[in-house]
Design a protein around this motif. Structure first.
Motif, PDB file in Angstrom:
ATOM      1  N   LEU A 189      20.390   1.421   4.466  1.00  0.00           N
ATOM      2  CA  LEU A 189      20.097   0.077   3.970  1.00  0.00           C
ATOM      3  C   LEU A 189      20.018  -0.869   5.151  1.00  0.00           C
ATOM      4  CD1 LEU A 189      19.922  -1.934   1.511  1.00  0.00           C
ATOM      5  CD2 LEU A 189      22.400  -2.178   1.764  1.00  0.00           C
ATOM      6  N   ILE A 190      19.039  -1.769   5.127  1.00  0.00           N
ATOM      7  CA  ILE A 190      18.927  -2.811   6.147  1.00  0.00           C
ATOM      8  C   ILE A 190      18.888  -4.149   5.430  1.00  0.00           C
ATOM      9  CG2 ILE A 190      17.566  -3.765   8.034  1.00  0.00           C
ATOM     10  CD1 ILE A 190      16.448  -0.938   8.517  1.00  0.00           C
ATOM     11  N   LEU A 191      19.876  -5.001   5.720  1.00  0.00           N
ATOM     12  CA  LEU A 191      19.931  -6.350   5.145  1.00  0.00           C
ATOM     13  C   LEU A 191      19.360  -7.326   6.160  1.00  0.00           C
ATOM     14  CD1 LEU A 191      23.545  -6.352   3.663  1.00  0.00           C
ATOM     15  CD2 LEU A 191      21.405  -6.025   2.445  1.00  0.00           C
ATOM     16  N   LEU A 192      18.304  -8.040   5.775  1.00  0.00           N
ATOM     17  CA  LEU A 192      17.615  -8.934   6.703  1.00  0.00           C
ATOM     18  C   LEU A 192      17.760 -10.390   6.280  1.00  0.00           C
ATOM     19  CD1 LEU A 192      14.236  -7.012   7.042  1.00  0.00           C
ATOM     20  CD2 LEU A 192      16.159  -7.004   8.645  1.00  0.00           C
ATOM     21  N   ASP A 193      18.114 -11.221   7.241  1.00  0.00           N
ATOM     22  CA  ASP A 193      18.063 -12.669   7.053  1.00  0.00           C
ATOM     23  C   ASP A 193      16.592 -13.067   7.159  1.00  0.00           C
ATOM     24  OD1 ASP A 193      18.511 -15.389   7.000  1.00  0.00           O
ATOM     25  OD2 ASP A 193      19.402 -15.489   8.997  1.00  0.00           O
ATOM     26  N   VAL A 194      16.180 -14.015   6.359  1.00  0.00           N
ATOM     27  CA  VAL A 194      14.779 -14.435   6.390  1.00  0.00           C
ATOM     28  C   VAL A 194      14.473 -15.239   7.648  1.00  0.00           C
ATOM     29  CG1 VAL A 194      13.036 -15.830   5.207  1.00  0.00           C
ATOM     30  CG2 VAL A 194      14.583 -14.411   3.894  1.00  0.00           C
ATOM     31  N   MET A 195      15.352 -16.153   8.020  1.00  0.00           N
ATOM     32  CA  MET A 195      15.098 -17.018   9.173  1.00  0.00           C
ATOM     33  C   MET A 195      16.022 -16.613  10.326  1.00  0.00           C
ATOM     34  SD  MET A 195      14.665 -20.618   7.100  1.00  0.00           S
ATOM     35  CE  MET A 195      15.065 -21.556   8.533  1.00  0.00           C
ATOM     36  N   MET A 196      15.479 -15.796  11.234  1.00  0.00           N
ATOM     37  CA  MET A 196      16.221 -15.353  12.418  1.00  0.00           C
ATOM     38  C   MET A 196      15.437 -15.722  13.664  1.00  0.00           C
ATOM     39  SD  MET A 196      17.585 -11.520  11.629  1.00  0.00           S
ATOM     40  CE  MET A 196      16.013 -10.890  11.047  1.00  0.00           C
ATOM     41  N   PRO A 197      16.120 -15.830  14.796  1.00  0.00           N
ATOM     42  CA  PRO A 197      15.391 -16.057  16.039  1.00  0.00           C
ATOM     43  C   PRO A 197      14.557 -14.838  16.436  1.00  0.00           C
ATOM     44  CG  PRO A 197      17.785 -16.208  16.382  1.00  0.00           C
ATOM     45  CD  PRO A 197      17.550 -15.843  14.957  1.00  0.00           C
ATOM     46  N   LYS A 198      13.518 -15.090  17.175  1.00  0.00           N
ATOM     47  CA  LYS A 198      12.614 -14.096  17.773  1.00  0.00           C
ATOM     48  C   LYS A 198      11.689 -13.415  16.773  1.00  0.00           C
ATOM     49  CE  LYS A 198      15.672 -13.225  21.624  1.00  0.00           C
ATOM     50  NZ  LYS A 198      16.401 -12.234  22.384  1.00  0.00           N
ATOM     51  N   LYS A 199      12.168 -13.101  15.565  1.00  0.00           N
ATOM     52  CA  LYS A 199      11.329 -12.451  14.560  1.00  0.00           C
ATOM     53  C   LYS A 199      11.982 -12.691  13.201  1.00  0.00           C
ATOM     54  CE  LYS A 199       9.540  -8.710  16.325  1.00  0.00           C
ATOM     55  NZ  LYS A 199       8.272  -8.039  16.465  1.00  0.00           N
ATOM     56  N   MET A 239      27.485   5.946   4.168  1.00  0.00           N
ATOM     57  CA  MET A 239      26.245   5.202   4.143  1.00  0.00           C
ATOM     58  C   MET A 239      26.223   4.254   5.337  1.00  0.00           C
ATOM     59  SD  MET A 239      24.711   2.658   1.232  1.00  0.00           S
ATOM     60  CE  MET A 239      23.710   3.795   0.345  1.00  0.00           C
ATOM     61  N   ARG A 240      25.118   4.263   6.069  1.00  0.00           N
ATOM     62  CA  ARG A 240      24.948   3.395   7.243  1.00  0.00           C
ATOM     63  C   ARG A 240      24.136   2.168   6.862  1.00  0.00           C
ATOM     64  NH1 ARG A 240      25.419   5.802  12.567  1.00  0.00           N
ATOM     65  NH2 ARG A 240      24.160   4.022  13.119  1.00  0.00           N
ATOM     66  N   ILE A 241      24.638   1.000   7.249  1.00  0.00           N
ATOM     67  CA  ILE A 241      23.980  -0.260   6.928  1.00  0.00           C
ATOM     68  C   ILE A 241      23.790  -1.069   8.204  1.00  0.00           C
ATOM     69  CG2 ILE A 241      24.166  -2.438   5.646  1.00  0.00           C
ATOM     70  CD1 ILE A 241      25.922  -0.947   3.615  1.00  0.00           C
ATOM     71  N   LEU A 242      22.594  -1.625   8.352  1.00  0.00           N
ATOM     72  CA  LEU A 242      22.308  -2.560   9.431  1.00  0.00           C
ATOM     73  C   LEU A 242      22.213  -3.951   8.827  1.00  0.00           C
ATOM     74  CD1 LEU A 242      21.506  -3.193  12.378  1.00  0.00           C
ATOM     75  CD2 LEU A 242      19.123  -2.776  11.701  1.00  0.00           C
ATOM     76  N   VAL A 243      22.988  -4.882   9.375  1.00  0.00           N
ATOM     77  CA  VAL A 243      22.955  -6.275   8.914  1.00  0.00           C
ATOM     78  C   VAL A 243      22.342  -7.110  10.032  1.00  0.00           C
ATOM     79  CG1 VAL A 243      24.310  -8.277   8.206  1.00  0.00           C
ATOM     80  CG2 VAL A 243      24.981  -5.984   7.442  1.00  0.00           C
ATOM     81  N   ALA A 244      21.220  -7.753   9.741  1.00  0.00           N
ATOM     82  CA  ALA A 244      20.549  -8.640  10.689  1.00  0.00           C
ATOM     83  C   ALA A 244      20.742 -10.071  10.204  1.00  0.00           C
ATOM     84  CB  ALA A 244      19.065  -8.298  10.782  1.00  0.00           C
ATOM     85  N   GLU A 245      21.636 -10.789  10.852  1.00  0.00           N
ATOM     86  CA  GLU A 245      22.001 -12.148  10.435  1.00  0.00           C
ATOM     87  C   GLU A 245      22.359 -12.949  11.677  1.00  0.00           C
ATOM     88  OE1 GLU A 245      22.710 -15.478   9.071  1.00  0.00           O
ATOM     89  OE2 GLU A 245      22.365 -14.080   7.417  1.00  0.00           O
ATOM     90  N   ASP A 246      21.718 -14.108  11.864  1.00  0.00           N
ATOM     91  CA  ASP A 246      21.960 -14.899  13.068  1.00  0.00           C
ATOM     92  C   ASP A 246      23.194 -15.798  12.969  1.00  0.00           C
ATOM     93  OD1 ASP A 246      20.517 -16.444  11.197  1.00  0.00           O
ATOM     94  OD2 ASP A 246      19.783 -17.775  12.760  1.00  0.00           O
ATOM     95  N   GLU A 247      23.700 -16.050  11.785  1.00  0.00           N
ATOM     96  CA  GLU A 247      24.934 -16.828  11.645  1.00  0.00           C
ATOM     97  C   GLU A 247      26.112 -15.867  11.805  1.00  0.00           C
ATOM     98  OE1 GLU A 247      25.206 -19.555   8.378  1.00  0.00           O
ATOM     99  OE2 GLU A 247      23.024 -19.777   8.347  1.00  0.00           O
ATOM    100  N   ILE A 248      26.779 -15.973  12.931  1.00  0.00           N
ATOM    101  CA  ILE A 248      27.779 -14.985  13.315  1.00  0.00           C
ATOM    102  C   ILE A 248      28.933 -14.897  12.318  1.00  0.00           C
ATOM    103  CG2 ILE A 248      29.465 -14.383  15.103  1.00  0.00           C
ATOM    104  CD1 ILE A 248      27.377 -15.394  17.134  1.00  0.00           C
ATOM    105  N   ASP A 249      29.423 -16.045  11.828  1.00  0.00           N
ATOM    106  CA  ASP A 249      30.536 -16.007  10.871  1.00  0.00           C
ATOM    107  C   ASP A 249      30.141 -15.281   9.583  1.00  0.00           C
ATOM    108  OD1 ASP A 249      32.195 -17.374  12.615  1.00  0.00           O
ATOM    109  OD2 ASP A 249      31.783 -19.339  11.737  1.00  0.00           O
ATOM    110  N   LEU A 250      28.943 -15.550   9.084  1.00  0.00           N
ATOM    111  CA  LEU A 250      28.460 -14.881   7.875  1.00  0.00           C
ATOM    112  C   LEU A 250      28.277 -13.382   8.125  1.00  0.00           C
ATOM    113  CD1 LEU A 250      27.429 -14.851   4.992  1.00  0.00           C
ATOM    114  CD2 LEU A 250      25.200 -15.624   5.853  1.00  0.00           C
ATOM    115  N   ALA A 251      27.719 -13.033   9.276  1.00  0.00           N
ATOM    116  CA  ALA A 251      27.517 -11.617   9.612  1.00  0.00           C
ATOM    117  C   ALA A 251      28.850 -10.876   9.678  1.00  0.00           C
ATOM    118  CB  ALA A 251      26.776 -11.500  10.948  1.00  0.00           C
ATOM    119  N   GLU A 252      29.840 -11.484  10.302  1.00  0.00           N
ATOM    120  CA  GLU A 252      31.158 -10.859  10.404  1.00  0.00           C
ATOM    121  C   GLU A 252      31.805 -10.707   9.032  1.00  0.00           C
ATOM    122  OE1 GLU A 252      32.656  -9.453  12.960  1.00  0.00           O
ATOM    123  OE2 GLU A 252      31.115  -9.982  14.403  1.00  0.00           O
ATOM    124  N   ALA A 253      31.641 -11.704   8.161  1.00  0.00           N
ATOM    125  CA  ALA A 253      32.198 -11.622   6.809  1.00  0.00           C
ATOM    126  C   ALA A 253      31.538 -10.497   6.013  1.00  0.00           C
ATOM    127  CB  ALA A 253      32.031 -12.960   6.084  1.00  0.00           C
TER     128      ALA A 253
END
Length: 67
Positions: free
Chosen positions: A47-57, A1-15
Motif C-alpha cells: 500500500l502507498i498512501l500519497l498526500d495530494v500536495m507535496m513538494p517536488k511532485k 504488510m509493507r506501507i509507504l507513507v508520502a506526507e510532507d507534514e512531519i507531525d502527521l506522517a509520524e502520527a
C-alpha cells in the motif's frame, strides 16, 4: 504488510506511522514526491498512501507515474 507513507507534514506522517505500526504494519515515511517515486520503484509495497500536495511532485502525478 509493507506501507509507504508520502506526507510532507512531519507531525502527521509520524502520527500515521505510529498508528499503523501499532497494528503491526511495516511503515516507511518519505516527505516529498521524488523520494516517494524512488522508494516505490525500488521496493515492493502492499500500500502507498500519497498526500495530494507535496513538494517536488504532487500525489496525483506520482500515482500516474507509479502505475
Amino acid at each position: 504488510m509493507r506501507i509507504l507513507v508520502a506526507e510532507d507534514e512531519i507531525d502527521l506522517a509520524e502520527a500515521l506511522k505510529m498508528m499503523l505500526e501499532m497494528q503491526k504494519y511495516s511503515v516507511e515515511l518519505v516527505h516529498d514526491g521524488e523520494d516517494a517515486l524512488f522508494y516505490a520503484e525500488s521496493t515492493p509495497y502492499d500500500l502507498i498512501l500519497l498526500d495530494v500536495m507535496m513538494p517536488k511532485k504532487d500525489g496525483f502525478t506520482l500515482a500516474q507515474e507509479i502505475r
